[in-house]
Design an enzyme around this catalytic site. Sequence first.
Site, PDB file in Angstrom:
ATOM      1  NE  ARG A  64       1.771  -4.697  11.214  1.00  0.00           N
ATOM      2  CZ  ARG A  64       3.017  -4.668  10.730  1.00  0.00           C
ATOM      3  NH1 ARG A  64       4.007  -5.189  11.409  1.00  0.00           N
ATOM      4  NH2 ARG A  64       3.254  -4.113   9.569  1.00  0.00           N
TER       5      ARG A  64
ATOM      6  NE  ARG B 218      -4.473  -0.986   9.515  1.00  0.00           N
ATOM      7  CZ  ARG B 218      -3.413  -0.426   8.954  1.00  0.00           C
ATOM      8  NH1 ARG B 218      -3.414   0.854   8.660  1.00  0.00           N
ATOM      9  NH2 ARG B 218      -2.342  -1.142   8.683  1.00  0.00           N
TER      10      ARG B 218
ATOM     11  CE  LYS C 140      -2.060  -1.006   3.875  1.00  0.00           C
ATOM     12  NZ  LYS C 140      -1.325  -2.266   4.141  1.00  0.00           N
TER      13      LYS C 140
ATOM     14  NE  ARG D 234       7.376  -2.395   6.491  1.00  0.00           N
ATOM     15  CZ  ARG D 234       6.034  -2.258   6.547  1.00  0.00           C
ATOM     16  NH1 ARG D 234       5.356  -1.823   5.501  1.00  0.00           N
ATOM     17  NH2 ARG D 234       5.393  -2.583   7.648  1.00  0.00           N
TER      18      ARG D 234
ATOM     19  NE  ARG E 141       6.165  -0.006  10.198  1.00  0.00           N
ATOM     20  CZ  ARG E 141       5.030  -0.072   9.505  1.00  0.00           C
ATOM     21  NH1 ARG E 141       4.966   0.481   8.309  1.00  0.00           N
ATOM     22  NH2 ARG E 141       3.973  -0.665   9.996  1.00  0.00           N
TER      23      ARG E 141
HETATM   24  P1  ADP Z   1       2.249  -1.832   3.251  1.00  0.00           P
HETATM   25  O1  ADP Z   1       2.215  -0.330   3.268  1.00  0.00           O
HETATM   26  O2  ADP Z   1       1.027  -2.420   2.601  1.00  0.00           O
HETATM   27  O3  ADP Z   1       2.509  -2.435   4.594  1.00  0.00           O
HETATM   28  P2  ADP Z   1       4.832  -1.569   1.866  1.00  0.00           P
HETATM   29  O4  ADP Z   1       4.586  -0.700   0.696  1.00  0.00           O
HETATM   30  O5  ADP Z   1       5.562  -0.975   3.020  1.00  0.00           O
HETATM   31  O6  ADP Z   1       3.455  -2.271   2.330  1.00  0.00           O
HETATM   32  O7  ADP Z   1       5.628  -2.869   1.358  1.00  0.00           O
HETATM   33  C1  ADP Z   1       6.044  -3.886   2.273  1.00  0.00           C
HETATM   34  C2  ADP Z   1       7.459  -4.348   1.913  1.00  0.00           C
HETATM   35  O8  ADP Z   1       7.424  -5.050   0.667  1.00  0.00           O
HETATM   36  C3  ADP Z   1       8.448  -3.208   1.727  1.00  0.00           C
HETATM   37  O9  ADP Z   1       9.701  -3.664   2.187  1.00  0.00           O
HETATM   38  C4  ADP Z   1       8.441  -2.956   0.212  1.00  0.00           C
HETATM   39  O10 ADP Z   1       9.690  -2.436  -0.245  1.00  0.00           O
HETATM   40  C5  ADP Z   1       8.198  -4.368  -0.333  1.00  0.00           C
HETATM   41  N1  ADP Z   1       7.377  -4.394  -1.562  1.00  0.00           N
HETATM   42  C6  ADP Z   1       6.378  -3.557  -1.940  1.00  0.00           C
HETATM   43  N2  ADP Z   1       5.857  -3.925  -3.122  1.00  0.00           N
HETATM   44  C7  ADP Z   1       6.516  -5.048  -3.498  1.00  0.00           C
HETATM   45  C8  ADP Z   1       6.432  -5.913  -4.644  1.00  0.00           C
HETATM   46  N3  ADP Z   1       5.535  -5.711  -5.621  1.00  0.00           N
HETATM   47  N4  ADP Z   1       7.266  -6.973  -4.689  1.00  0.00           N
HETATM   48  C9  ADP Z   1       8.174  -7.184  -3.699  1.00  0.00           C
HETATM   49  N5  ADP Z   1       8.304  -6.410  -2.611  1.00  0.00           N
HETATM   50  C10 ADP Z   1       7.492  -5.349  -2.502  1.00  0.00           C
HETATM   51  P1  ADP Z   2       1.068  -1.809   7.668  1.00  0.00           P
HETATM   52  O1  ADP Z   2       0.134  -1.578   6.523  1.00  0.00           O
HETATM   53  O2  ADP Z   2       2.393  -2.351   7.269  1.00  0.00           O
HETATM   54  O3  ADP Z   2       0.441  -2.625   8.776  1.00  0.00           O
HETATM   55  P2  ADP Z   2       0.703   0.965   8.670  1.00  0.00           P
HETATM   56  O4  ADP Z   2       1.828   1.926   8.715  1.00  0.00           O
HETATM   57  O5  ADP Z   2      -0.422   1.223   7.767  1.00  0.00           O
HETATM   58  O6  ADP Z   2       1.401  -0.436   8.387  1.00  0.00           O
HETATM   59  O7  ADP Z   2       0.111   0.787  10.149  1.00  0.00           O
HETATM   60  C1  ADP Z   2       0.935   0.529  11.247  1.00  0.00           C
HETATM   61  C2  ADP Z   2       0.112   0.481  12.526  1.00  0.00           C
HETATM   62  O8  ADP Z   2      -0.469   1.766  12.778  1.00  0.00           O
HETATM   63  C3  ADP Z   2      -1.075  -0.483  12.519  1.00  0.00           C
HETATM   64  O9  ADP Z   2      -0.687  -1.815  12.828  1.00  0.00           O
HETATM   65  C4  ADP Z   2      -1.960   0.144  13.600  1.00  0.00           C
HETATM   66  O10 ADP Z   2      -1.477  -0.148  14.900  1.00  0.00           O
HETATM   67  C5  ADP Z   2      -1.757   1.644  13.371  1.00  0.00           C
HETATM   68  N1  ADP Z   2      -2.769   2.185  12.440  1.00  0.00           N
HETATM   69  C6  ADP Z   2      -2.534   2.758  11.226  1.00  0.00           C
HETATM   70  N2  ADP Z   2      -3.690   3.119  10.628  1.00  0.00           N
HETATM   71  C7  ADP Z   2      -4.683   2.747  11.478  1.00  0.00           C
HETATM   72  C8  ADP Z   2      -6.102   2.801  11.422  1.00  0.00           C
HETATM   73  N3  ADP Z   2      -6.744   3.322  10.360  1.00  0.00           N
HETATM   74  N4  ADP Z   2      -6.800   2.314  12.481  1.00  0.00           N
HETATM   75  C9  ADP Z   2      -6.181   1.807  13.565  1.00  0.00           C
HETATM   76  N5  ADP Z   2      -4.856   1.700  13.673  1.00  0.00           N
HETATM   77  C10 ADP Z   2      -4.097   2.164  12.642  1.00  0.00           C
END
Ligand code: ADP
Ligand code: ADP
Length: 212
Positions: free
Chosen positions: A170, A88, A15, A127, A159
Site C-alpha cells: 500500500r 487516490r 485520515k 490498528r 483489518r
Molecule cells: P488512515 O485512515 O490514514 O489509514 P487511521 O486513522 O486508521 O489512518 O490511523 C491508523 C492507525 O494509527 C490507527 O490505529 C489509529 O488509531 C492510529 N493513529 C491515528 N492518528 C494517530 C496519531 N496522531 N498518533 C498515533 N496513532 C495514531
Molecule cells: P488506508 O488509508 O489505511 O489504506 P482505506 O480504508 O482508505 O485504508 O482503503 C483501504 C483499501 O480500499 C485500499 O487499499 C484500496 O484497496 C481500497 N480503496 C479505498 N479507496 C479507494 C480509492 N479511492 N481508489 C481505489 N481503491 C480504494
Amino acid sequence: MIGNIILLGPPGSGKGTQAKLLAERLKIPHISTGDILRAAKGTELGDRAAEYMNRGELVPDTVLIAMIEDRLSQQDCAAGCILDGYPRTIPQADALSEILTELNREIKTVLDIEVPDDRLITRLSARRVCACGATYQLTFNPPQLEGVCDLCGGALYQRDDDTEESVRNRLLVYKRETQPLIDYYRSQGLLVAIDGSGGITEIADEIYRAVS
Ligand code: ADP
Ligand code: ADP
Ligand code: ZN
C-alpha cells in the site's frame, strides 16, 4: 456552505481518525471509500473489491468514480463533506472535479497529512477496528477494555489488509498513484500540509484551524 474537504495522506497517516473528528465538529458527512467498500462485503462488488484490497492494490477507477458520484449526489452532502480515501489517482481527481462542477460545488481545501514511513508501519500493525467504524491503536490510542469498542461494546478486530506485506505494498502504491495528487492540488492553490506525527488532538486542532 462549508465546502468539500479532501484528506490526502499515506495509509496509517490518520485520515480516518481525523476525518471523524472534523466531521463531528463541522457537522458534515464523513465519506470513506474504504468503509463503503468494506461495508459491501457479501455483495458481488464488495467481494470483487476485497481481492484488490487484501493485496494492498487499488480497486479500479471506474468502480470508485461511480461510487463517489452516487454518494455526492445524496442530499446530506449539499453543504459539503469530508472525503477520506478519495481521490487516490489522477483520473479519480479529474472525475471528482467534473462531478462537483455538475453539482455546482467545489473543493474548499485539500489537507495532506504527512507522517514518516517507519511510523506508518508501527501504527498500522497495531490498528484495531470495530464494525461501528471506530478505530484504535494498541499503543497510542487503546480501548479502555482490551478487545472491546469504547463506543458500542463490539469486538475489535484487525483489518485483513493490515498485514505487513499488504501494508508495504500500500505504501508503494501510494507513492506511485496517489502522491502525484499533492502537486496536482498544490498547483490549484488548494493544498495545505499538516504534520501528522504528533498527538491526535493536537493534529485535530491544526486541521480545524486550516479549514476555518
Ligand atoms: P488512515 O485512515 O490514514 O489509514 P487511521 O486513522 O486508521 O489512518 O490511523 C491508523 C492507525 O494509527 C490507527 O490505529 C489509529 O488509531 C492510529 N493513529 C491515528 N492518528 C494517530 C496519531 N496522531 N498518533 C498515533 N496513532 C495514531
Ligand atoms: P488506508 O488509508 O489505511 O489504506 P482505506 O480504508 O482508505 O485504508 O482503503 C483501504 C483499501 O480500499 C485500499 O487499499 C484500496 O484497496 C481500497 N480503496 C479505498 N479507496 C479507494 C480509492 N479511492 N481508489 C481505489 N481503491 C480504494
Ligand atoms: Zn464500535
